[in-house]
Design a protein around this motif. Structure first.
Motif, PDB file in Angstrom:
ATOM      1  N   TYR A  95       0.811  -1.227   0.000  1.00  0.00           N
ATOM      2  CA  TYR A  95       0.000   0.000   0.000  1.00  0.00           C
ATOM      3  C   TYR A  95       0.842   1.273   0.000  1.00  0.00           C
ATOM      4  O   TYR A  95       0.340   2.343  -0.274  1.00  0.00           O
ATOM      5  CB  TYR A  95      -0.899  -0.006   1.248  1.00  0.00           C
ATOM      6  N   ARG A  96       2.147   1.165   0.306  1.00  0.00           N
ATOM      7  CA  ARG A  96       3.005   2.372   0.323  1.00  0.00           C
ATOM      8  C   ARG A  96       3.565   2.516  -1.091  1.00  0.00           C
ATOM      9  O   ARG A  96       4.752   2.294  -1.337  1.00  0.00           O
ATOM     10  CB  ARG A  96       4.128   2.171   1.362  1.00  0.00           C
ATOM     11  N   GLY A 144      -3.508  -3.860  -0.355  1.00  0.00           N
ATOM     12  CA  GLY A 144      -3.710  -3.528   1.055  1.00  0.00           C
ATOM     13  C   GLY A 144      -3.551  -4.704   2.000  1.00  0.00           C
ATOM     14  O   GLY A 144      -3.414  -4.519   3.209  1.00  0.00           O
ATOM     15  N   ILE A 145      -3.570  -5.905   1.449  1.00  0.00           N
ATOM     16  CA  ILE A 145      -3.409  -7.085   2.306  1.00  0.00           C
ATOM     17  C   ILE A 145      -1.911  -7.353   2.458  1.00  0.00           C
ATOM     18  O   ILE A 145      -1.224  -7.673   1.489  1.00  0.00           O
ATOM     19  CB  ILE A 145      -4.115  -8.321   1.689  1.00  0.00           C
ATOM     20  N   VAL A 146      -1.432  -7.205   3.670  1.00  0.00           N
ATOM     21  CA  VAL A 146       0.012  -7.308   3.909  1.00  0.00           C
ATOM     22  C   VAL A 146       0.544  -8.679   3.451  1.00  0.00           C
ATOM     23  O   VAL A 146       0.052  -9.714   3.887  1.00  0.00           O
ATOM     24  CB  VAL A 146       0.317  -7.070   5.409  1.00  0.00           C
ATOM     25  N   GLY A 174       7.397  -5.175   3.055  1.00  0.00           N
ATOM     26  CA  GLY A 174       8.020  -4.576   4.228  1.00  0.00           C
ATOM     27  C   GLY A 174       8.592  -5.596   5.193  1.00  0.00           C
ATOM     28  O   GLY A 174       8.421  -6.814   5.039  1.00  0.00           O
ATOM     29  N   ASP A 175       9.267  -5.082   6.221  1.00  0.00           N
ATOM     30  CA  ASP A 175       9.821  -5.939   7.275  1.00  0.00           C
ATOM     31  C   ASP A 175       8.696  -6.674   8.007  1.00  0.00           C
ATOM     32  O   ASP A 175       8.854  -7.829   8.403  1.00  0.00           O
ATOM     33  CB  ASP A 175      10.640  -5.095   8.267  1.00  0.00           C
ATOM     34  N   GLY A 176       7.557  -6.009   8.161  1.00  0.00           N
ATOM     35  CA  GLY A 176       6.420  -6.659   8.825  1.00  0.00           C
ATOM     36  C   GLY A 176       5.853  -7.768   7.957  1.00  0.00           C
ATOM     37  O   GLY A 176       5.606  -8.887   8.424  1.00  0.00           O
ATOM     38  N   ALA A 177       5.681  -7.468   6.676  1.00  0.00           N
ATOM     39  CA  ALA A 177       5.139  -8.462   5.739  1.00  0.00           C
ATOM     40  C   ALA A 177       6.042  -9.682   5.652  1.00  0.00           C
ATOM     41  O   ALA A 177       5.578 -10.797   5.376  1.00  0.00           O
ATOM     42  CB  ALA A 177       4.970  -7.832   4.353  1.00  0.00           C
ATOM     43  N   GLN A 180       4.978 -12.970   7.181  1.00  0.00           N
ATOM     44  CA  GLN A 180       3.757 -13.631   6.710  1.00  0.00           C
ATOM     45  C   GLN A 180       4.050 -15.037   6.180  1.00  0.00           C
ATOM     46  O   GLN A 180       5.042 -15.226   5.458  1.00  0.00           O
ATOM     47  CB  GLN A 180       3.188 -12.822   5.553  1.00  0.00           C
ATOM     48  N   ASN A 204      12.126  -0.749   6.740  1.00  0.00           N
ATOM     49  CA  ASN A 204      12.138   0.639   7.233  1.00  0.00           C
ATOM     50  C   ASN A 204      12.044   0.664   8.769  1.00  0.00           C
ATOM     51  O   ASN A 204      11.716   1.676   9.362  1.00  0.00           O
ATOM     52  CB  ASN A 204      11.017   1.467   6.579  1.00  0.00           C
ATOM     53  N   TYR A 206      10.061  -0.448  10.984  1.00  0.00           N
ATOM     54  CA  TYR A 206       8.801  -0.516  11.719  1.00  0.00           C
ATOM     55  C   TYR A 206       7.701  -1.136  10.866  1.00  0.00           C
ATOM     56  O   TYR A 206       7.660  -0.928   9.657  1.00  0.00           O
ATOM     57  CB  TYR A 206       8.329   0.885  12.155  1.00  0.00           C
ATOM     58  N   ALA A 207       6.812  -1.849  11.514  1.00  0.00           N
ATOM     59  CA  ALA A 207       5.577  -2.305  10.884  1.00  0.00           C
ATOM     60  C   ALA A 207       4.464  -1.654  11.709  1.00  0.00           C
ATOM     61  O   ALA A 207       4.284  -2.009  12.881  1.00  0.00           O
ATOM     62  CB  ALA A 207       5.469  -3.813  10.929  1.00  0.00           C
ATOM     63  N   MET A 208       3.794  -0.694  11.157  1.00  0.00           N
ATOM     64  CA  MET A 208       2.899   0.203  11.900  1.00  0.00           C
ATOM     65  C   MET A 208       3.697   0.729  13.096  1.00  0.00           C
ATOM     66  O   MET A 208       4.732   1.357  12.892  1.00  0.00           O
ATOM     67  CB  MET A 208       1.606  -0.512  12.304  1.00  0.00           C
ATOM     68  N   HIS A 273       3.251   5.742   9.924  1.00  0.00           N
ATOM     69  CA  HIS A 273       2.829   4.612   9.095  1.00  0.00           C
ATOM     70  C   HIS A 273       1.802   5.054   8.046  1.00  0.00           C
ATOM     71  O   HIS A 273       1.919   4.754   6.873  1.00  0.00           O
ATOM     72  CB  HIS A 273       2.230   3.512   9.976  1.00  0.00           C
TER      73      HIS A 273
HETATM   74  C1  LIG Z   1      -3.015  -9.574   6.284  1.00  0.00           C
HETATM   75  C2  LIG Z   1      -2.949  -8.259   6.976  1.00  0.00           C
HETATM   76  N1  LIG Z   1      -2.674  -8.216   8.292  1.00  0.00           N
HETATM   77  C3  LIG Z   1      -2.594  -7.029   8.922  1.00  0.00           C
HETATM   78  C4  LIG Z   1      -2.833  -5.859   8.246  1.00  0.00           C
HETATM   79  C5  LIG Z   1      -2.734  -4.524   8.978  1.00  0.00           C
HETATM   80  N2  LIG Z   1      -1.479  -3.852   8.609  1.00  0.00           N
HETATM   81  C6  LIG Z   1      -1.472  -2.893   7.676  1.00  0.00           C
HETATM   82  S1  LIG Z   1       0.075  -2.311   7.410  1.00  0.00           S
HETATM   83  C7  LIG Z   1       0.752  -3.339   8.551  1.00  0.00           C
HETATM   84  C8  LIG Z   1       2.231  -3.287   8.847  1.00  0.00           C
HETATM   85  C9  LIG Z   1       3.116  -3.731   7.735  1.00  0.00           C
HETATM   86  O1  LIG Z   1       4.424  -3.252   7.928  1.00  0.00           O
HETATM   87  P1  LIG Z   1       5.594  -3.449   6.900  1.00  0.00           P
HETATM   88  O2  LIG Z   1       5.420  -4.714   6.167  1.00  0.00           O
HETATM   89  O3  LIG Z   1       6.873  -3.275   7.629  1.00  0.00           O
HETATM   90  O4  LIG Z   1       5.410  -2.271   5.820  1.00  0.00           O
HETATM   91  P2  LIG Z   1       5.568  -0.690   5.992  1.00  0.00           P
HETATM   92  O5  LIG Z   1       4.224  -0.156   6.396  1.00  0.00           O
HETATM   93  O6  LIG Z   1       6.619  -0.432   7.002  1.00  0.00           O
HETATM   94  O7  LIG Z   1       5.923  -0.177   4.640  1.00  0.00           O
HETATM   95  C10 LIG Z   1      -0.228  -4.119   9.130  1.00  0.00           C
HETATM   96  C11 LIG Z   1       0.024  -5.117  10.184  1.00  0.00           C
HETATM   97  C12 LIG Z   1      -3.143  -5.947   6.875  1.00  0.00           C
HETATM   98  N3  LIG Z   1      -3.374  -4.854   6.129  1.00  0.00           N
HETATM   99  N4  LIG Z   1      -3.173  -7.138   6.261  1.00  0.00           N
END
Ligand SMILES: Cc1ncc(C[n+]2csc(CCOP(=O)(O)OP(=O)(O)O)c2C)c(N)n1
Ligand SMILES: [Mg+2]
Length: 351
Positions: A95-96, A144-146, A174-177, A180, A204, A206-208, A273
């Motif tokens: 989404y970014r 939008g789905i991480v 992202g680091d959060g993704a 998964q 980056n 952070y994840a949120m 975020h």
């Molecule tokens: C499957 C899923 N789980 C949770 C979310 C909620 N969510 C949106 S952004 C995000 C954090 C992701 O962080 P990162 O991958 O590091 O990407 P960044 O925002 O830092 O670019 C989360 C948990 C979502 N959109 N989809």
């Protein structure tokens, strides 16, 4: 008779060490840019930054609604990677995504008008910030789905492999993704079938609101493919030259049929975020220090000034970029909203 390892183990060892040697040789050299490459990189990074600053303002004024995730601070990643690609290579991200679209050559007016929900937007004003696509520029969204884009990007690579072309797909996440489950299913298939996909982890930090150290057991994301035999490397994602050099090596690896490659881009986002993030999980000093010491645009600007490029030339580039962004904002606020009759077009319906 001397003890001998079973043949199968030997083969596996040889194969692994041969591959890791090739991956080792493929590690990016310290990069240098020509003056023209620095100028091109500066222009594109400035376009992304000014665009995002303007999008932030329009959001504050209420002209943009819904979700809006700004890319400010991370510009060197997409710009450097784009410089390593050729026509027909595909891009997919989360989404970014505004920076990725601009770097692919999508029109600033069409992107801004999508943010404001107008007819001239890339999704006719019905998709918004996270849902834009361009077949022409091989940009596959905007998701939008991480983590979802990782499997889809692997599918794009499968299509290239199946068609026998030498195109490469880039799946940014992202680091959060990276935590998964579907990421690892994709890694397995990509290596098994030697698919030409570059997994670009935009770390980056952070994840949120969650710091990498709180969410990730293995914080070296370049090693996330180890158990699948996928090579990877960590890259200074604030230095566009380092990104381009790593991109060149990874693209070569993929085009030569060696399978997937992981690049961990070490980067930073300056803004929250999304627009509704008060960013209480980090200090202002942390942000200011990175902006002061590592800003990707300032690095290029200083290099060009060191090459005796007149400061007025650099100001001229900024003025040209600001004009493009101002025109896109004017268009995005004057273009009409979609007609109500469009509510049912471009929407899947089960009959
Ligand atoms: C499957 C899923 N789980 C949770 C979310 C909620 N969510 C949106 S952004 C995000 C954090 C992701 O962080 P990162 O991958 O590091 O990407 P960044 O925002 O830092 O670019 C989360 C948990 C979502 N959109 N989809
Ligand atoms: Mg992140």
């Amino acid at each position: 008779m001397a003890t001998e390892k079973p043949a199968v183990a030997k083969t596996a060892d040889n194969k692994t060490s041969g591959r890791s040697q090739k991956a080792e040789n493929a590690k990016a050299e310290p990069a240098s840019f020509t003056k023209q490459q620095d100028l091109d990189a500066l222009r594109m990074m400035l376009l992304i930054r000014r665009f995002e600053e303007r999008a932030g303002q329009l959001y504050g004024m209420g002209a943009i609604g819904g979700f809006c995730h700004l890319y400010i601070g991370q510009e060197a990643v997409v710009v450097g990677m784009q410089m390593a690609l050729k026509d027909g290579d595909q891009i997919i991200t989360g989404y970014r995504d505004h920076g990725h679209m601009l770097a692919c050559g999508m029109d600033a007016k069409g992107v801004m008008a999508e943010l404001t929900g107008r007819r001239g937007g890339y999704s006719k004003g019905k998709g918004g910030s996270m849902h834009m696509f361009s077949r022409e520029k091989n940009f596959f969204g905007g998701h939008g789905i991480v983590g979802a884009q990782v499997s889809l990007g692997t599918g794009l690579a499968f299509a290239n492999h199946y068609r026998g072309n030498d195109n490469v797909s880039l799946a940014y996440f992202g680091d959060g993704a990276a935590n998964q489950g579907q990421v690892y299913e994709s890694f397995n298939m990509a290596e098994l079938w030697k698919l030409p996909v570059i997994y670009v982890v935009e770390n980056n930090r952070y994840a949120m609101g969650t710091a990498v150290s709180r969410s990730s057991a293995q914080q070296d994301f370049s090693r996330r493919g180890v158990s699948f035999n996928i090579p990877g490397e960590q890259v200074d994602g604030m230095d566009v030259r380092a990104v381009k050099a790593a991109g060149d090596k990874a693209v070569k690896w993929c085009r030569e049929g060696d399978g997937p490659y992981i690049l961990e881009m070490q980067t930073y986002r300056y803004r929250g975020h999304s627009m509704s993030d008060p960013a209480k999980y980090r200090t202002r000093e942390e942000v200011e220090k990175i902006r002061h010491d590592q800003d990707p645009i300032e690095q290029v600007r200083q290099r060009l000034l060191g090459m005796k490029v007149p400061e007025d030339d650099l100001k001229q580039i900024d003025a040209e970029v600001r004009k493009i962004v101002a025109e896109s904002a004017d268009f995005a606020t004057q273009d009409p909203e979609p007609d109500a009759s469009e509510l049912w077009t471009d929407v899947y319906r089960v009959a």
